[in-house]
Write a protein that holds these residues in place. Structure first.
Motif, PDB file in Angstrom:
ATOM      1  N   GLU A   1       0.816  -1.217   0.000  1.00 34.64           N
ATOM      2  CA  GLU A   1       0.000   0.000   0.000  1.00 34.64           C
ATOM      3  C   GLU A   1       0.850   1.267   0.000  1.00 34.64           C
ATOM      4  N   GLY A   2       2.167   1.118   0.036  1.00 32.75           N
ATOM      5  CA  GLY A   2       3.042   2.289   0.034  1.00 32.75           C
ATOM      6  C   GLY A   2       3.099   3.007   1.363  1.00 32.75           C
ATOM      7  N   LEU A   3       2.851   2.288   2.456  1.00 29.19           N
ATOM      8  CA  LEU A   3       2.826   2.901   3.784  1.00 29.19           C
ATOM      9  C   LEU A   3       3.994   2.465   4.662  1.00 29.19           C
ATOM     10  N   MET A   4       4.811   1.519   4.199  1.00 26.56           N
ATOM     11  CA  MET A   4       5.989   1.083   4.921  1.00 26.56           C
ATOM     12  C   MET A   4       7.205   1.254   4.012  1.00 26.56           C
ATOM     13  N   HIS A   5       8.232   1.932   4.547  1.00 28.41           N
ATOM     14  CA  HIS A   5       9.414   2.232   3.734  1.00 28.41           C
ATOM     15  C   HIS A   5      10.674   1.992   4.556  1.00 28.41           C
ATOM     16  N   TYR A   6      11.657   1.377   3.911  1.00 27.86           N
ATOM     17  CA  TYR A   6      12.922   1.084   4.571  1.00 27.86           C
ATOM     18  C   TYR A   6      14.064   1.826   3.874  1.00 27.86           C
ATOM     19  N   PHE A   7      14.955   2.352   4.689  1.00 23.53           N
ATOM     20  CA  PHE A   7      16.116   3.079   4.183  1.00 23.53           C
ATOM     21  C   PHE A   7      17.374   2.598   4.894  1.00 23.53           C
ATOM     22  N   MET A   8      18.516   2.659   4.182  1.00 24.33           N
ATOM     23  CA  MET A   8      19.817   2.572   4.838  1.00 24.33           C
ATOM     24  C   MET A   8      20.395   3.976   4.775  1.00 24.33           C
ATOM     25  N   ILE A   9      20.519   4.592   5.945  1.00 25.00           N
ATOM     26  CA  ILE A   9      20.883   6.005   6.031  1.00 25.00           C
ATOM     27  C   ILE A   9      22.258   6.139   6.679  1.00 25.00           C
ATOM     28  N   GLN A  10      23.064   7.067   6.144  1.00 22.20           N
ATOM     29  CA  GLN A  10      24.358   7.388   6.743  1.00 22.20           C
ATOM     30  C   GLN A  10      24.132   8.441   7.827  1.00 22.20           C
TER      31      GLN A  10
ATOM     32  N   PRO B   1       4.396  14.609  11.848  1.00 25.73           N
ATOM     33  CA  PRO B   1       3.769  14.249  13.130  1.00 25.73           C
ATOM     34  C   PRO B   1       3.103  12.874  13.130  1.00 25.73           C
ATOM     35  N   ASP B   2       2.737  12.355  11.943  1.00 25.53           N
ATOM     36  CA  ASP B   2       2.059  11.056  11.873  1.00 25.53           C
ATOM     37  C   ASP B   2       2.974   9.923  11.414  1.00 25.53           C
ATOM     38  N   ASP B   3       4.255  10.231  11.187  1.00 27.12           N
ATOM     39  CA  ASP B   3       5.203   9.211  10.746  1.00 27.12           C
ATOM     40  C   ASP B   3       5.797   8.491  11.952  1.00 27.12           C
ATOM     41  N   ASP B   4       6.002   7.181  11.807  1.00 24.95           N
ATOM     42  CA  ASP B   4       6.448   6.372  12.947  1.00 24.95           C
ATOM     43  C   ASP B   4       7.645   5.525  12.555  1.00 24.95           C
ATOM     44  N   ILE B   5       8.676   5.534  13.406  1.00 23.76           N
ATOM     45  CA  ILE B   5       9.831   4.649  13.203  1.00 23.76           C
ATOM     46  C   ILE B   5       9.471   3.286  13.798  1.00 23.76           C
ATOM     47  N   THR B   6       9.410   2.274  12.941  1.00 25.02           N
ATOM     48  CA  THR B   6       9.047   0.928  13.408  1.00 25.02           C
ATOM     49  C   THR B   6      10.235  -0.030  13.398  1.00 25.02           C
ATOM     50  N   TYR B   7      11.354   0.410  12.802  1.00 27.36           N
ATOM     51  CA  TYR B   7      12.537  -0.452  12.723  1.00 27.36           C
ATOM     52  C   TYR B   7      13.757   0.448  12.769  1.00 27.36           C
ATOM     53  N   PHE B   8      14.731   0.106  13.635  1.00 24.23           N
ATOM     54  CA  PHE B   8      15.942   0.917  13.746  1.00 24.23           C
ATOM     55  C   PHE B   8      17.084  -0.005  14.145  1.00 24.23           C
ATOM     56  N   GLN B   9      18.062  -0.108  13.268  1.00 29.36           N
ATOM     57  CA  GLN B   9      19.194  -1.006  13.531  1.00 29.36           C
ATOM     58  C   GLN B   9      20.490  -0.218  13.326  1.00 29.36           C
TER      59      GLN B   9
ATOM     60  N   LYS C   1       1.104   7.345   7.434  1.00 30.70           N
ATOM     61  CA  LYS C   1      -0.349   7.352   7.369  1.00 30.70           C
ATOM     62  C   LYS C   1      -0.847   7.597   5.953  1.00 30.70           C
ATOM     63  N   ASN C   2      -0.036   8.301   5.163  1.00 32.47           N
ATOM     64  CA  ASN C   2      -0.395   8.646   3.779  1.00 32.47           C
ATOM     65  C   ASN C   2       0.784   8.337   2.877  1.00 32.47           C
ATOM     66  N   LYS C   3       0.543   7.529   1.846  1.00 35.51           N
ATOM     67  CA  LYS C   3       1.656   7.108   0.991  1.00 35.51           C
ATOM     68  C   LYS C   3       2.302   8.269   0.235  1.00 35.51           C
ATOM     69  N   LYS C   4       1.591   9.374   0.084  1.00 35.56           N
ATOM     70  CA  LYS C   4       2.150  10.538  -0.616  1.00 35.56           C
ATOM     71  C   LYS C   4       3.242  11.230   0.201  1.00 35.56           C
ATOM     72  N   ASP C   5       3.327  10.925   1.495  1.00 33.37           N
ATOM     73  CA  ASP C   5       4.305  11.600   2.358  1.00 33.37           C
ATOM     74  C   ASP C   5       5.733  11.125   2.124  1.00 33.37           C
ATOM     75  N   ILE C   6       5.917  10.046   1.359  1.00 34.95           N
ATOM     76  CA  ILE C   6       7.273   9.519   1.199  1.00 34.95           C
ATOM     77  C   ILE C   6       8.173  10.448   0.390  1.00 34.95           C
ATOM     78  N   MET C   7       7.616  11.142  -0.601  1.00 34.75           N
ATOM     79  CA  MET C   7       8.442  12.035  -1.419  1.00 34.75           C
ATOM     80  C   MET C   7       8.995  13.210  -0.605  1.00 34.75           C
ATOM     81  N   PRO C   8       8.179  13.896   0.234  1.00 35.35           N
ATOM     82  CA  PRO C   8       8.735  14.953   1.083  1.00 35.35           C
ATOM     83  C   PRO C   8       9.815  14.452   2.041  1.00 35.35           C
ATOM     84  N   ILE C   9       9.665  13.211   2.541  1.00 37.14           N
ATOM     85  CA  ILE C   9      10.675  12.654   3.440  1.00 37.14           C
ATOM     86  C   ILE C   9      12.001  12.476   2.718  1.00 37.14           C
ATOM     87  N   LYS C  10      11.962  11.938   1.519  1.00 39.23           N
ATOM     88  CA  LYS C  10      13.200  11.774   0.738  1.00 39.23           C
ATOM     89  C   LYS C  10      13.838  13.126   0.438  1.00 39.23           C
TER      90      LYS C  10
END
Length: 414
Positions: free
Chosen positions: A326-335, A353-361, A380-389
């Motif tokens: 559904e485009g609501l879960m996204h994984y990144f490898m971040i420096q 405010p509605d984004d949640d970290i569900t995995y952190f390694q 909460k909204n799949k359109k929010d991924i572009m602003p995050i990137k």
């Protein structure tokens, strides 16, 4: 005897054994697709799937000598339960081979249905291993092997689902959506409709990760797949049956491939909206409706809900696959900068405010200025991924987007 006549005989054989499951309108789906959506509830069988039909029809057809010798089958799921229940009813000894990786809950259910008439043998790591052991046992000890789908008696038993649909439908049926694994149900049901309701379009549904019937029909020969996604375990086979292939390529109007993530979304929806617990294969046909929404508008449509043997331990995986699709879960490898306050800066400057970290390694390494962090974000909204990137780039966070890198995703997340 023709296959259709075999189905008619199977119906008589199953009368006092198999429940005539409900064919009921689903109001939510009917409203959504502007059509009459009827669900054939095979998940309500005593063994929670249609497999009891074919198993019992086959085993009850054995002669006295064959019955005395006993039967053998291989299965990690619904077929094993159908065979076990049939052995108990018919007082015939059966040996059921299952992979060692089969969940204990499923092994327990098979023993429950079969009681003292069933011996369970756990062998190998895959269904193919169990199948090889079962067929070798059958040959060596002159036992009858009960095939899960490529047997005329099994196909005929599954075909009784089609007879019940036509008996209970008040209006002509335009479409039937039927799940395909090995093809036994699709073969038997489509043969019934070919004889009794030839204008009904039979639409097969396979998981996208295991398109064995669609591939075979496109190749014009029964073609084994090299690899499959086993998630939709009740419908994920590397190769369909020779008999079922010949029937399905003649009888089916179309075959739809449904992504596994879409199946997961449907499982969760049915649970939340309808209080229905279905296994992945049981959700296939309902998940397929989206891909036919223009064609089925205003039509009478039947979806076969094939089973409800879902393992509760898979819930977390089902939810995650749904969110990814559904485009609501996204994984990144971040420096990440290896300094105090870097994580706080990321949360405050990057996330909404509605984004949640569900995995952190993260493992801190003091000899480096930056360290690789694997982060999972649920939106909460799949359109929010572009602003995050965009904000990560603007704030100097170098990253790799793992959703688009399947090999790296599998290695890091699993």
């Amino acid at each position: 005897m023709s296959l259709f006549n075999e189905v008619l005989n199977a119906k008589k054989q199953l009368e006092d054994v198999v429940a005539a499951t409900p064919l009921t309108q689903n109001l939510n789906l009917s409203d959504e697709f502007k059509s009459m959506i009827l669900l054939k509830r095979e998940d309500l069988q005593i063994v929670r799937s249609y497999k009891i039909r074919g198993a019992y029809n086959k085993i009850s057809s054995l002669n006295e000598k064959e019955s005395a010798n006993g039967i053998v089958c291989a299965s990690a799921g619904n077929h094993a339960q159908g065979v076990a229940y049939s052995c108990n009813l018919l007082k015939i000894n059966g040996k059921i081979y299952m992979p060692k990786t089969t969940p204990k809950q499923k092994v327990k259910q098979v023993q429950l249905f079969g009681k003292k008439f069933v011996e369970i043998v756990l062998t190998g790591d895959t269904f193919d291993d169990a199948y090889a052991s079962a067929t070798a046992d059958a040959i060596k000890n002159h036992k009858t092997f009960i095939h899960p789908f490529d047997d005329e008696k099994v196909i005929a038993g599954q075909g009784t689902v089609g007879l019940e649909i036509l008996e209970n439908s008040k209006e002509p049926i335009d479409y039937v959506f039927v799940p395909i694994g090995g093809g036994g149900l699709a073969s038997g049901l489509s043969e019934v409709f070919r004889h009794l309701s030839p204008n009904t379009k039979i639409i097969g549904v396979e998981p996208k990760g295991a398109p064995s019937m669609k591939t075979s029909i496109e190749e014009n020969k029964n073609t084994p797949l090299k690899t499959i996604d086993k998630f939709v375990d009740g419908a994920a086979v590397k190769q369909v049956g020779d008999k079922t292939f010949e029937i399905c390529r003649y009888n089916l109007e179309d075959i739809i491939l449904v992504p596994e993530g879409k199946v997961c979304t449907t499982i969760l929806r049915l649970y939340n909206e309808e209080a229905m617990v279905v296994e992945p294969a049981g959700a296939l046909t309902i998940a397929a409706l989206d891909f036919y929404k223009d064609k089925i508008k205003g039509k009478n449509v039947v979806c076969i809900v094939s089973g409800s043997n879902n393992d509760i331990e898979r819930t977390a995986e089902i939810k995650e696959r749904s969110l990814l699709y559904e485009g609501l879960m996204h994984y990144f490898m971040i420096q990440f900068p290896q300094r105090p306050g870097a994580l706080k800066e990321f949360v405050n400057n990057i996330l909404g405010p509605d984004d949640d970290i569900t995995y952190f390694q993260f493992a801190k390494k003091n000899s480096r200025e930056k360290g690789s962090v694997v982060v999972g974000l649920e939106l909460k909204n799949k359109k929010d991924i572009m602003p995050i990137k965009l904000k990560m780039t603007q704030n100097g966070f170098e990253f790799q987007y793992l959703n688009d890198n399947q090999d790296l995703f599998t290695q890091l997340i699993g």
